[in-house]
Design a protein around this motif. Sequence first.
Motif, PDB file in Angstrom:
ATOM      1  N   VAL A 167       0.839  -1.206   0.000  1.00 13.81           N
ATOM      2  CA  VAL A 167       0.000   0.000   0.000  1.00 13.81           C
ATOM      3  C   VAL A 167       0.870   1.250   0.000  1.00 13.81           C
ATOM      4  N   VAL A 202       1.834   2.603  -3.369  1.00 13.60           N
ATOM      5  CA  VAL A 202       0.828   3.409  -4.059  1.00 13.60           C
ATOM      6  C   VAL A 202       0.986   4.873  -3.683  1.00 13.60           C
ATOM      7  N   SER A 203       1.206   5.136  -2.412  1.00 14.17           N
ATOM      8  CA  SER A 203       1.364   6.533  -1.985  1.00 14.17           C
ATOM      9  C   SER A 203       2.639   7.158  -2.538  1.00 14.17           C
ATOM     10  N   ASN A 206       3.634   6.642  -5.570  1.00 15.56           N
ATOM     11  CA  ASN A 206       3.414   6.763  -7.021  1.00 15.56           C
ATOM     12  C   ASN A 206       4.153   5.686  -7.809  1.00 15.56           C
ATOM     13  N   ALA A 224      -2.647   1.751  -8.328  1.00 16.08           N
ATOM     14  CA  ALA A 224      -3.681   1.101  -7.522  1.00 16.08           C
ATOM     15  C   ALA A 224      -3.157  -0.245  -7.058  1.00 16.08           C
ATOM     16  N   ARG A 279      -3.672   2.747   6.797  1.00 14.77           N
ATOM     17  CA  ARG A 279      -3.613   2.743   5.337  1.00 14.77           C
ATOM     18  C   ARG A 279      -4.517   3.806   4.736  1.00 14.77           C
ATOM     19  N   VAL A 308      -3.798   6.405   1.290  1.00 18.74           N
ATOM     20  CA  VAL A 308      -4.450   6.032   0.033  1.00 18.74           C
ATOM     21  C   VAL A 308      -5.959   6.132   0.209  1.00 18.74           C
ATOM     22  N   ASP A 309      -6.665   6.049  -0.898  1.00 22.76           N
ATOM     23  CA  ASP A 309      -8.121   6.000  -0.895  1.00 22.76           C
ATOM     24  C   ASP A 309      -8.575   4.591  -1.235  1.00 22.76           C
ATOM     25  N   ALA A 315      -7.180  -0.311  -3.344  1.00 29.02           N
ATOM     26  CA  ALA A 315      -6.515   0.925  -2.929  1.00 29.02           C
ATOM     27  C   ALA A 315      -6.093   1.729  -4.155  1.00 29.02           C
ATOM     28  N   GLN A 345      -4.576   5.911  -5.395  1.00 25.76           N
ATOM     29  CA  GLN A 345      -3.910   7.114  -4.914  1.00 25.76           C
ATOM     30  C   GLN A 345      -4.937   8.113  -4.395  1.00 25.76           C
ATOM     31  N   ARG A 346      -4.476   9.011  -3.525  1.00 25.07           N
ATOM     32  CA  ARG A 346      -5.380   9.968  -2.918  1.00 25.07           C
ATOM     33  C   ARG A 346      -6.054  10.825  -3.982  1.00 25.07           C
ATOM     34  N   SER A 372      -8.175  10.048  -6.163  1.00 28.16           N
ATOM     35  CA  SER A 372      -8.389   9.434  -7.476  1.00 28.16           C
ATOM     36  C   SER A 372      -9.892   9.305  -7.730  1.00 28.16           C
TER      37      SER A 372
END
Length: 1486
Positions: free
Chosen positions: A528, A531-532, A534, A538, A549, A553-554, A775, A777-778, A780
């Motif tokens: 996870v 993902v943050s 980059n 996802a 988490r 992330v979203d 999950a 990225q923020r 998204s």
Amino acid sequence: MSLLFFSMWVLLGTVDGVGKNASSLRPRVVNIGTLFSYDSVIGRSAQPAIQAAIDDVNADPHLLQGTTLKLIVHDTNCSGFLGTVEALQLTENDVVAAIGPQSSGLAHVISHVVNELQVPLLSFGATDPTLSSLQYPYFIRTTQSDSFQMEAIADIVEYFGWREVIAIFVDDDYGRGGTSVLGDALAKKLSKIAYKAALPPGATTNVIKDLLVEVNLMESRVYVVHVNPDSGLDVFSAAKYLGMTGSGYVWIATDWLSSALDSIEPADPEKMNFLEGVIALRHHTPDSDLKKNFLSRWNRLKNKGSERPNSYALYAYDSVLLAARALDTFLNEGGSITFSNDPKLHNSGNSSGLQLSSLHIFDGGQQFLQTLLKTNFTGISGQIQFDVDKNLIHPAYDVLNIVGASLRRIGYWSNYSGLSVVSPEILYQKPPNASSSNQHLHGVIWPGDTTKKPRGWVFPNNGKPLRIGVPYRVSYKQFVSKDDNPPGVKGYCIDIFESALNLLPYPVPHTYILFGDGIGNPVYSNLVYQVSKNKFDAVVGDVTIVTNRTKIVDFTQPFMESGLVVVTPVKKMKSNPWAFLKPFTLPMWCVTAAFFIFVGAVVWILEHRINHEFRGPPRQQLMTIFWFSFSTMFFSHREKTVSSLGRLVLIIWLFVVLIINSSYTASLTSILTAQQLTSGIQGIDSLISGNEKIGIQEGSFAWNYLIDELNIAESRLVILKNQEEYAIALQKGSNGGGVAAIVDELPYIELFLSSTNCAFKTVGQEFTRSGWGFAFQRDSPLAIDLSTAILQLSENGDLQRIHDKWLKNTDCGTQINNDQNRLSLNSFWGLFLICGIVCFLSLVVFFWRVFMQYQRFSPEDHPEAEAVDIEPALASARCPAGRSISCKALMDFVDKKEAEVKQMLKGKRGNHGEQASNRELSPREAMEACCDLQVDVNEEETFLVDKDFPVGSEGIDLVPRFCYSSGQMEITPYNISLLHSAAHFMDMTDSILGTDTNLIEKTQKLLDKIRYWTWPELLVVLKQFHVLPESSLLSVLERCLDSLIGRLSAATETSHSLSTISSSGSPAYRLSCDSKSTESLKNDLFSRSTWWFEDLLCLSPVLLPIMVKSMVFHRLDYLIISKFLLYYQKSKFKVASSSQEKVKILETVIDSLCMLEQSATPCKSLFGILRVALGLGMSRGNMNKLERMIGSQVDRATLDNLLIPSPCGANYLYNVDLVMRLVKAFLQDWTCQDSKQLKKVGSLVDLYIAEVAPDPFLKPSKFITLVSALPDSARDSYDEIYRAMDMYFEVHSRLSEEEKMMVCCCLNYEKLSPEFHKHLSQNSKFPSKTALQALMEKQCKLNSLHRDTSIAKSPCGLKNSKIKDEDSDQIVNYAGGGGLDPVTDNKRLRKQLQGMQWRDMELEKACQMIQAQMTKMSFYHGFIRASMGARFYSQVMVYGPNSWLFILFKWEGTDIIKDHEKGNRGYMHVLILVLVCVYMDHVSFD
């Protein structure tokens, strides 16, 4: 910039008339200037509007009377340089105000000029929000700021649900300021500007196209265009060329677009074509008559080449009106139009030839500026009024949608209520409501001629698919695993993700990337985290949604529920001999047994009077209750129920028993026949408390959760990779090298249990609640769309079908619950409630019937029914008919058979019928039977008396008897109060037949002889007054009290001996010969001054203040009165039946004590009353009276008196607030002359402060208030205060330095002894500032002392110097020996420290001894309570040792007294000793 100004002045020359001064009268002409670009969209509309405004002002006879407004126009030519030059030229003309400019950048420059010359600048076109700052005080914006426009755009973005926009703006002050405010407004709506695309001023078409190509490659498709109206249409032309005005795009333009389109006449179809679907804003101006008139004459106003008016033309017109109205007000208020030279601008020494002296300062500029800001009127653009930020009030915009060749209004925006389809003028009349549910707009035609709202974003057109990370698992591959076929992965999670993508209305190019080495499960938290960073766009897999988490992330909507559970090995449960108790829980057993007994008692009560099977001796009846109640369990009760109520109760109870029996049988059968499994671990709580090994899946978040959240040691956790290791570790157990239990998520455990044929079970409940999600990225937008798709999969059943495809369904139960077959009270409380209500109602009906029968039952007519006579004063009650009955008689009546009672009532009615015909009713019977009493007196006179007869039934017989006896009835003190009241009530002033007297005269004659009444006769009269009498009897009471107190006064003052008092001829003997108080005198149990205390206890609390007033009037000794009041209170408390009665007695005593002198009542006695009052919760008013009495003599109190425990519910030990109120009361009564009394109180308060200082709950504010309650003169030394502060700081070690300093402010360092000065300077508990201050005080004393000792060494000094106080002696001793010696001081200090350590050891030993004594005290408390009872114990604690002797003498019939009679005196001595210990403990610690 200054160099530019100087160079321009070389070309411009100078202007004559420096230092012009206008006359005091109104000027004939006033100059006003304008600055704007003629050849611009805004300038072409503003020019005719400004000229029209000047003409209207000069033509108005009521505005600027006698003064003409002259307009000076300058063209800025859309150039910052030329605009600056024009501005300088304009200010040479001594203008009082400048209208313009339209450019925000030029407004920034000109604002510096007008600030220096104090000329207000009214701009109708500069909308940059930064111009509103305090840097430009003379800048006034007469249009709306862009800050409101950007808030409107942010509300539109939020309304349509977009999260990111791209801002296209012109790179100048106007564009940068508006874009910055837009970013702030979007941030408040949880949105943002994804990219800021800046256009250079005057950008070419190619530059615009290159910029649009760049933004078209980005994700967002929502564009906010904020450019100049003259070149803004080129942006949309380039967008049309690049195909960016089609479906899926969103274009939002600020008010520049509406201004440009409003000025085009006629509309250009080609331009309107590439604006299709654009949303634009326009300043909202109300449709008023002024606006309509202005627009109707526009064709006559416009010059050659001018166009249609836009909103800026309206604001330009109102700007001139604003200046004219403010100028008129300015002149009316006495302002003058004068200009003066600026001392900063002069020509001397100027080699460049600039004539700076031509620039003048407007002397009335500041006053004119304030007048402008206060002006309020309605113009053609709406209301012109400024708020505190110099913005126009009620900012509002029209929201427009360009469709075809027209601008369609789809709504409004205002800062009052946000987006609305209702005009702002209507909304201003309602309460503000800017909630999201109240935001509305009409339908929008979007680019591409569609009504479907665009999504607002697409995948970037850069050729890169989404990078999706997938965990490379080695266990539980059903969820996700590697696949050799495309797309490279497979599993339950992959199928759900692909199915959700298929539901999206747009394609999502993506590629899967495995994360992990394939040897062990990867750490999901690290996945996870990628993902943050980059590295992945996802993550798709069995990823648990946890708090840590979600911060980076979203997640999408969970597609599977999950939670941590505990799985353990199980074994079959062995048989238990007490298994028959397991069907019910303990509360269920208790309630069931209680209801068996309760129902049996109810049935016995209902059947006892009519059923012979429920009668007999008490022992037999008790056995019947138990037998009947429990035999109903098996429906084997042999007693028959006869009454209807009993049968009703029994039917309901048998139904309850039937349900309970059936449930018990079924539950017991299930327990004995079903297979029962058990485990040594009951759940996560037993795992936490134990030391067994715990298995954790590799890569699971459970590792960190158990360590960080549940504080389980890391050494207890064992990493397991797959299902095989799960089974092997559980079979080995914790002692065999395996684990006692495994903690994992529920989906994994379900797969594991199905693969082991249910050899293991889960125990307890899920102790976490979470789920699996994908999950991203923020921020998204794909996360939101996929969440919607997952919900659709759940609704159409595809989610369950995918689950059935990959995951097996286990047929065995997964959870062990040892209490699952036990029946609790929750399942049956409804049955018990119904049964209890029926029983209660049946008892109510039964007792009501019995009561109605008893009302008709008369024991006097049935001697056999009468109970044993009981003294009325001890056990009597008055029935409604006025007869005295006995509780024993009532119980006997209830115990009688109902048939016998009915027979008696029947016989009573027959006897009454016979007697009614043979005799007349007696006066008492007539009074009770009807409303009026008719009395015949010798057949000559008749009296009619109603039931409001004041003397009640006792006086009914006396009046007729007096009349029947022709006034010969003897009137005595025993009946005088009744006869006197009745005589006045009936107005019996007529003479009795055959006599010459009446009842009033006879009673009055007896009252006149009251001085001859005996003491008992006076007491008899007083006993008859239980309440405050009416006016007719008040005189009797007063005369009786006067006589009684007069004799007390005479008896107190006499000095005769006891032999003289007891002689038969003395008056003192005559007044008390028949009283028991005489024997008290003779027996010497009471002193001669207090012998009457016991006799006057008959007084009611209502009469007590009246008697005390009379005593004070007769000057009876105040000390004796005080003793009597205290004795009255203690004696009345012994017989008081309730706390309310005690409160009433205590309040009466306090009110009576207030009538005496303050010193009459001992302080110790007042504190005793205070403790009782605090326990009873007396009213605040009476408490204040008592506290004032105590405060007046608090100098006589002791420390034990002040140590009163805190009230109930308080956490501190002692009632500090009470002591402070007592001290305050003392200071109110204290006179300044009596310093000795003040110092006594000071010493007492110091002791109290030392006692309460160790209280850990004592707040600093209370401690400070307590120390500073007395003036500084109350203490000769502050040593005790210092000790208390030292203890307080020791206990309250967490006080801040500021709080400690506040406490130390109460310390007077000058009154500290040298020893304590030295201790303070070395005390680390005190703040460093106080230590420094103490050292300074000490040094000052030593310096002064050194000078004094130097003088003392001389002969003269020895003769004249005398050290009187102790402090000086100590200082001399300390400083003696020829000066200060540090080595000697250090030795002395070391010895003092050793002594302090020794004293600490002694104090610790003393504390241990006190704790042991307190343990014994608690044993004494328990012993007394057990042997004496709670009621006796409480009386001992309240009344103290004074009452113990009385209690022991009255304690008849006990084993203690019997042992004492037998000679066992040791037990009595032990009891008295225990009482003393308990009382001392109660006083000290309670």
